[in-house]
Design a protein around this motif. Structure first.
Motif, PDB file in Angstrom:
ATOM      1  N   PRO A  40      36.084  35.595  43.255  1.00 27.21           N
ATOM      2  CA  PRO A  40      34.606  35.606  44.009  1.00 27.21           C
ATOM      3  C   PRO A  40      33.541  36.486  43.386  1.00 27.21           C
ATOM      4  O   PRO A  40      34.047  37.613  43.059  1.00 27.21           O
ATOM      5  CB  PRO A  40      35.061  36.198  45.624  1.00 27.21           C
ATOM      6  CG  PRO A  40      36.251  35.353  45.542  1.00 27.21           C
ATOM      7  CD  PRO A  40      37.108  35.528  44.182  1.00 27.21           C
ATOM      8  N   GLY A  41      32.402  36.186  43.210  1.00 24.49           N
ATOM      9  CA  GLY A  41      31.401  37.012  42.451  1.00 24.49           C
ATOM     10  C   GLY A  41      31.498  37.334  40.814  1.00 24.49           C
ATOM     11  O   GLY A  41      31.052  38.250  40.266  1.00 24.49           O
ATOM     12  N   LEU A  85      52.824  38.517  39.443  1.00 22.52           N
ATOM     13  CA  LEU A  85      51.594  38.731  40.008  1.00 22.52           C
ATOM     14  C   LEU A  85      50.991  39.775  40.621  1.00 22.52           C
ATOM     15  O   LEU A  85      51.755  40.560  41.521  1.00 22.52           O
ATOM     16  CB  LEU A  85      51.287  37.293  41.065  1.00 22.52           C
ATOM     17  CG  LEU A  85      51.407  36.070  40.370  1.00 22.52           C
ATOM     18  CD1 LEU A  85      51.792  34.788  41.354  1.00 22.52           C
ATOM     19  CD2 LEU A  85      49.902  35.693  39.516  1.00 22.52           C
ATOM     20  N   LYS A  86      49.536  39.856  40.364  1.00 22.61           N
ATOM     21  CA  LYS A  86      48.911  41.127  40.984  1.00 22.61           C
ATOM     22  C   LYS A  86      47.784  40.673  41.890  1.00 22.61           C
ATOM     23  O   LYS A  86      47.253  39.585  41.762  1.00 22.61           O
ATOM     24  CB  LYS A  86      48.391  41.853  39.616  1.00 22.61           C
ATOM     25  CG  LYS A  86      49.357  42.364  38.737  1.00 22.61           C
ATOM     26  CD  LYS A  86      48.639  43.041  37.577  1.00 22.61           C
ATOM     27  CE  LYS A  86      49.614  43.347  36.366  1.00 22.61           C
ATOM     28  NZ  LYS A  86      49.197  44.141  35.355  1.00 22.61           N
ATOM     29  N   PRO A  87      47.454  41.469  42.737  1.00 26.23           N
ATOM     30  CA  PRO A  87      46.198  41.361  43.429  1.00 26.23           C
ATOM     31  C   PRO A  87      44.738  40.828  42.712  1.00 26.23           C
ATOM     32  O   PRO A  87      44.170  39.988  43.305  1.00 26.23           O
ATOM     33  CB  PRO A  87      46.055  42.586  44.317  1.00 26.23           C
ATOM     34  CG  PRO A  87      47.262  43.161  44.212  1.00 26.23           C
ATOM     35  CD  PRO A  87      47.867  42.737  43.019  1.00 26.23           C
ATOM     36  N   GLU A  88      44.604  41.321  41.644  1.00 28.65           N
ATOM     37  CA  GLU A  88      43.784  41.121  40.687  1.00 28.65           C
ATOM     38  C   GLU A  88      43.856  39.549  39.956  1.00 28.65           C
ATOM     39  O   GLU A  88      42.914  39.228  39.495  1.00 28.65           O
ATOM     40  CB  GLU A  88      43.421  41.880  39.228  1.00 28.65           C
ATOM     41  CG  GLU A  88      44.642  42.408  38.706  1.00 28.65           C
ATOM     42  CD  GLU A  88      45.515  43.671  39.296  1.00 28.65           C
ATOM     43  OE1 GLU A  88      45.445  43.696  40.266  1.00 28.65           O
ATOM     44  OE2 GLU A  88      45.627  44.354  38.363  1.00 28.65           O
ATOM     45  N   ASP A  89      44.805  38.946  40.191  1.00 24.41           N
ATOM     46  CA  ASP A  89      45.114  37.575  39.812  1.00 24.41           C
ATOM     47  C   ASP A  89      44.580  36.543  40.746  1.00 24.41           C
ATOM     48  O   ASP A  89      44.672  35.378  40.598  1.00 24.41           O
ATOM     49  CB  ASP A  89      46.750  37.198  39.498  1.00 24.41           C
ATOM     50  CG  ASP A  89      47.202  38.010  38.392  1.00 24.41           C
ATOM     51  OD1 ASP A  89      48.253  38.593  38.629  1.00 24.41           O
ATOM     52  OD2 ASP A  89      46.420  38.128  37.330  1.00 24.41           O
ATOM     53  N   THR A  90      43.968  37.195  41.716  1.00 23.16           N
ATOM     54  CA  THR A  90      43.800  36.150  43.082  1.00 23.16           C
ATOM     55  C   THR A  90      42.279  35.473  42.493  1.00 23.16           C
ATOM     56  O   THR A  90      41.472  36.070  42.003  1.00 23.16           O
ATOM     57  CB  THR A  90      43.245  37.030  44.326  1.00 23.16           C
ATOM     58  OG1 THR A  90      44.564  37.614  44.784  1.00 23.16           O
ATOM     59  CG2 THR A  90      42.641  36.259  45.539  1.00 23.16           C
ATOM     60  N   ALA A  91      42.332  34.483  42.430  1.00 26.48           N
ATOM     61  CA  ALA A  91      41.136  33.566  42.129  1.00 26.48           C
ATOM     62  C   ALA A  91      41.508  32.073  42.523  1.00 26.48           C
ATOM     63  O   ALA A  91      42.672  31.674  42.763  1.00 26.48           O
ATOM     64  CB  ALA A  91      40.915  33.653  40.634  1.00 26.48           C
ATOM     65  N   VAL A  92      40.447  31.186  42.224  1.00 22.50           N
ATOM     66  CA  VAL A  92      40.355  29.722  42.016  1.00 22.50           C
ATOM     67  C   VAL A  92      40.832  29.557  40.896  1.00 22.50           C
ATOM     68  O   VAL A  92      40.392  29.764  39.826  1.00 22.50           O
ATOM     69  CB  VAL A  92      39.355  28.973  42.666  1.00 22.50           C
ATOM     70  CG1 VAL A  92      39.792  27.508  42.485  1.00 22.50           C
ATOM     71  CG2 VAL A  92      39.141  29.412  43.883  1.00 22.50           C
ATOM     72  N   TYR A  93      41.999  28.623  40.399  1.00 21.57           N
ATOM     73  CA  TYR A  93      42.613  28.377  39.162  1.00 21.57           C
ATOM     74  C   TYR A  93      42.097  26.795  38.976  1.00 21.57           C
ATOM     75  O   TYR A  93      42.206  26.093  39.752  1.00 21.57           O
ATOM     76  CB  TYR A  93      44.058  28.295  38.928  1.00 21.57           C
ATOM     77  CG  TYR A  93      44.064  29.981  38.887  1.00 21.57           C
ATOM     78  CD1 TYR A  93      44.325  30.808  39.812  1.00 21.57           C
ATOM     79  CD2 TYR A  93      44.816  30.474  37.653  1.00 21.57           C
ATOM     80  CE1 TYR A  93      44.584  32.201  39.714  1.00 21.57           C
ATOM     81  CE2 TYR A  93      45.117  31.817  37.753  1.00 21.57           C
ATOM     82  CZ  TYR A  93      44.967  32.799  38.299  1.00 21.57           C
ATOM     83  OH  TYR A  93      45.207  33.982  38.196  1.00 21.57           O
ATOM     84  N   TYR A  94      41.723  26.517  37.558  1.00 20.62           N
ATOM     85  CA  TYR A  94      41.095  25.302  36.931  1.00 20.62           C
ATOM     86  C   TYR A  94      41.889  24.931  35.686  1.00 20.62           C
ATOM     87  O   TYR A  94      42.159  25.869  35.029  1.00 20.62           O
ATOM     88  CB  TYR A  94      39.774  25.274  36.828  1.00 20.62           C
ATOM     89  CG  TYR A  94      38.781  25.568  37.936  1.00 20.62           C
ATOM     90  CD1 TYR A  94      38.786  26.906  38.381  1.00 20.62           C
ATOM     91  CD2 TYR A  94      38.360  24.643  39.065  1.00 20.62           C
ATOM     92  CE1 TYR A  94      37.675  27.094  39.206  1.00 20.62           C
ATOM     93  CE2 TYR A  94      37.601  24.921  39.980  1.00 20.62           C
ATOM     94  CZ  TYR A  94      37.221  26.329  40.114  1.00 20.62           C
ATOM     95  OH  TYR A  94      36.342  26.754  41.236  1.00 20.62           O
TER      96      TYR A  94
END
Length: 129
Positions: A40-41, A85-94
């Motif tokens: 996000p962002g 995995l790290k919290p900064e890997d949180t995202a939508v993956y395409y």
């Protein structure tokens, strides 16, 4: 033509997930295939790519040593194994196919969007305790 990413979910820090990119209407073995993510962002970021011919792989520095991209041509599928995995890997993956006028080295980072051709619908990855 349709690409579909799947396998996302909620995982604790240090955990693992394996994403899949399946295709209909095209043969993934004929393309360099990339994985992108977008938090996000934030800008959409290329994290990994696997080449069509040699199977060479390319990674963003932020995931190197933790993520592994692979392909199963017999099943027309590309995978992204994500470990530690790290919290900064949180995202939508395409997942996306790389255009014929480009190749994998342009993917890692945020400057390679222009080189993508077909995009799949994303899958949400959330890393949180």
């Amino acid at each position: 033509v349709q690409l579909q990413a799947s396998g996302g979910g909620l995982v604790q820090p240090g955990g693992s997930l394996k994403l899949s990119c399946a295709a209909s209407g095209l043969t993934l073995a004929h393309y360099d295939i990339a994985w992108f993510r977008q938090a996000p962002g934030a800008k959409r970021e290329g994290v990994a790519c696997i080449s069509e011919n040699s199977g060479s792989t390319y990674y963003a520095d932020s995931v190197k040593g933790r993520f592994t991209i692979s392909r199963d041509n017999a099943n027309n599928t590309v995978f992204l194994q994500m470990n530690s995995l790290k919290p900064e890997d949180t995202a939508v993956y395409y997942c996306a196919t790389v255009s014929a006028i480009a190749s994998c080295p342009v993917v890692p980072g945020t400057a390679g969007l222009w080189a993508m051709h077909y995009w799949g619908k994303g899958t949400q990855v959330t890393v949180s305790s």
